[in-house]
Scaffold this active site. Structure first.
Site, mmCIF file in Angstrom:
data_model
loop_
_atom_site.group_PDB
_atom_site.id
_atom_site.type_symbol
_atom_site.label_atom_id
_atom_site.label_comp_id
_atom_site.label_asym_id
_atom_site.label_seq_id
_atom_site.Cartn_x
_atom_site.Cartn_y
_atom_site.Cartn_z
ATOM 1 N N GLU A 3 4.510 9.183 3.086
ATOM 2 C CA GLU A 3 5.835 9.670 2.243
ATOM 3 C C GLU A 3 5.527 11.144 1.834
ATOM 4 O O GLU A 3 6.258 12.263 1.750
ATOM 5 C CB GLU A 3 6.132 8.804 1.099
ATOM 6 N N ASN A 42 1.131 8.728 8.060
ATOM 7 C CA ASN A 42 -0.389 8.910 7.255
ATOM 8 C C ASN A 42 -1.321 9.479 8.063
ATOM 9 O O ASN A 42 -1.534 9.360 9.362
ATOM 10 C CB ASN A 42 -0.595 7.412 6.951
ATOM 11 N N GLU A 44 -5.444 10.126 7.973
ATOM 12 C CA GLU A 44 -6.490 9.413 7.343
ATOM 13 C C GLU A 44 -7.606 10.435 7.526
ATOM 14 O O GLU A 44 -7.435 11.485 8.494
ATOM 15 C CB GLU A 44 -6.819 8.157 7.734
ATOM 16 N N CYS A 99 -0.666 9.981 2.557
ATOM 17 C CA CYS A 99 0.326 9.032 2.904
ATOM 18 C C CYS A 99 1.518 9.554 3.534
ATOM 19 O O CYS A 99 1.795 10.830 3.445
ATOM 20 C CB CYS A 99 0.637 8.281 1.476
ATOM 21 N N CYS A 107 2.742 8.133 -4.346
ATOM 22 C CA CYS A 107 3.980 8.538 -3.460
ATOM 23 C C CYS A 107 5.056 8.335 -4.494
ATOM 24 O O CYS A 107 6.306 9.044 -4.268
ATOM 25 C CB CYS A 107 4.124 7.828 -2.284
ATOM 26 N N CYS A 162 3.063 3.754 -2.390
ATOM 27 C CA CYS A 162 1.869 3.658 -3.320
ATOM 28 C C CYS A 162 2.276 4.261 -4.627
ATOM 29 O O CYS A 162 3.435 5.078 -4.755
ATOM 30 C CB CYS A 162 0.421 4.135 -2.955
#
Ligand code: THU
Length: 134
Positions: free
Chosen positions: A57, A44, A46, A55, A92, A89
């Site tokens: 994935e 990830n 940010e 993310c 993803c 999530c």
């Protein structure tokens, strides 16, 4: 294909160590395995503008695309040192569905409680996803 889920999870653990997550302090790593046998890691990333966070994935899948991968996804391992069973999530899941071999056969590999490995199918976690008619 002879898939080592333990090995795939190890690759996700390694990827989580590269995470850029100063805002949530919740590192995530992923490693996606394709039918070709190729594997790609992601973590990830940010941002100070929180909603722009990428993310692990989707980072892993983007990594596959930029490296020319054209086969379908066999499995993805996901790991966070902060949480067992770190599930993808919704965004993803939609991305995985786009490139999956198929919902039943594409596997989600997670670290479970008691250091065991939990294997789910994409169908388990993303039934009735959106797709254009073929
Ligand atoms: N995160 C992922 O990397 N993958 C997911 O599927 C869920 C959430 C990241 C985003 C953010 O950096 C942190 O976890 C906390 O939400």
């Amino acid at each position: 294909m002879n898939i080592s889920y333990t090995e795939l999870l190890k690759d996700a653990i390694e990827a989580s160590k590269k995470s850029y997550s100063p805002y949530s302090t919740f590192p995530v790593g992923a490693c996606v395995l394709y039918e070709s046998g190729n594997k790609y890691q992601g973590c990830n990333v940010e941002n100070a503008s929180y909603g722009l966070t990428l993310c692990a994935e989707r980072n892993a899948i983007s990594n596959a695309i930029i490296n020319g991968e054209t086969s379908k996804i066999e499995a993805i391992a996901i790991y966070s040192p902060k949480q067992k069973r770190c599930l993808p999530c919704g965004a993803c899941r939609q991305w995985l569905s786009e490139f999956a071999k198929n919902e039943k056969e594409t596997k989600i590999i997670l670290e479970d409680t008691n250091d065991k490995i939990l294997v789910l199918s994409l169908e388990d976690i993303f039934p009735y996803g959106f797709k254009f008619d073929e």
